[in-house]
Scaffold this active site. Structure first.
Site, short mmCIF file in Angstrom:
data_model
loop_
_atom_site.label_atom_id
_atom_site.label_comp_id
_atom_site.label_asym_id
_atom_site.label_seq_id
_atom_site.Cartn_x
_atom_site.Cartn_y
_atom_site.Cartn_z
N GLU A 1 34.70 55.36 46.54
CA GLU A 1 34.02 55.78 47.71
C GLU A 1 35.17 55.30 48.69
OE1 GLU A 1 30.57 53.73 47.99
OE2 GLU A 1 29.36 55.22 46.95
N HIS B 1 22.69 61.36 42.94
CA HIS B 1 23.80 61.87 42.68
C HIS B 1 24.65 61.28 41.54
CE1 HIS B 1 27.56 63.99 44.05
NE2 HIS B 1 26.78 65.15 44.43
N ALA C 1 34.24 60.05 46.30
CA ALA C 1 33.12 60.47 47.37
C ALA C 1 33.80 59.83 48.66
CB ALA C 1 32.00 59.63 47.05
#
Length: 156
Positions: free
Chosen positions: A43, A31, A12
């Protein structure tokens, strides 16, 4: 492209969730909940390292989000003196790593060039930069797909 793959690293590129933005946190949580149980989420904007590290297949979501964050990190919107050079170096590093990945990679990006022309100089700059990133990544890819309304069309 990764349907049926049990273990995937989902990258992400938007950065960590801002705890001061509950609406965004709810979107991220929803999500994540839709992803298969065997998928792990990372992330980060350090996509280059994700490409270079061996491991499970990786899904990068998305190059547009990555670029927006990188442009910000490089100081482009603040007029930092070396922002253009920093951005070029980051994009060049991504493209170089893309050409020699240590694992299977699938990336999502936004299409640019078919829509409206952005009204602001910063919007046009982003569109131009993302168009360049998309073209360079596509040129170094084994396959390129355009997906519109859930319908995929192989371009390459």
């Amino acid at each position: 492209m990764l349907h049926g793959v049990d273990r995937v690293t989902y990258v992400a590129c938007g950065g960590p969730v801002d705890v001061n933005d509950p609406e965004w946190a709810r979107r991220v949580a929803a999500h994540r909940a839709r992803r298969p149980a065997g998928w792990s989420t990372v992330e980060t904007r350090d996509v280059q390292s994700m490409l270079e590290a061996p491991g499970d297949p990786v899904l990068i979501d998305c190059l547009g989000t990555w670029l927006a964050g990188v442009m910000d990190e490089c100081g482009l919107w603040l007029g930092q003196a070396d922002a253009d050079e920093l951005l070029t170096a980051r994009v060049d590093a991504l493209v170089a790593a893309w050409g020699r990945p240590a694992r299977r990679v699938v990336a999502v990006s936004n299409e640019v060039g078919s829509g409206i022309i952005p009204a602001t100089a910063s919007g046009r700059r982003f569109r131009d930069e993302l168009g360049s990133v998309n073209a360079r990544i596509a040129a170094a890819s084994d396959a390129v797909w355009l997906v519109t309304a859930g319908i995929g069309q192989r371009l390459r």
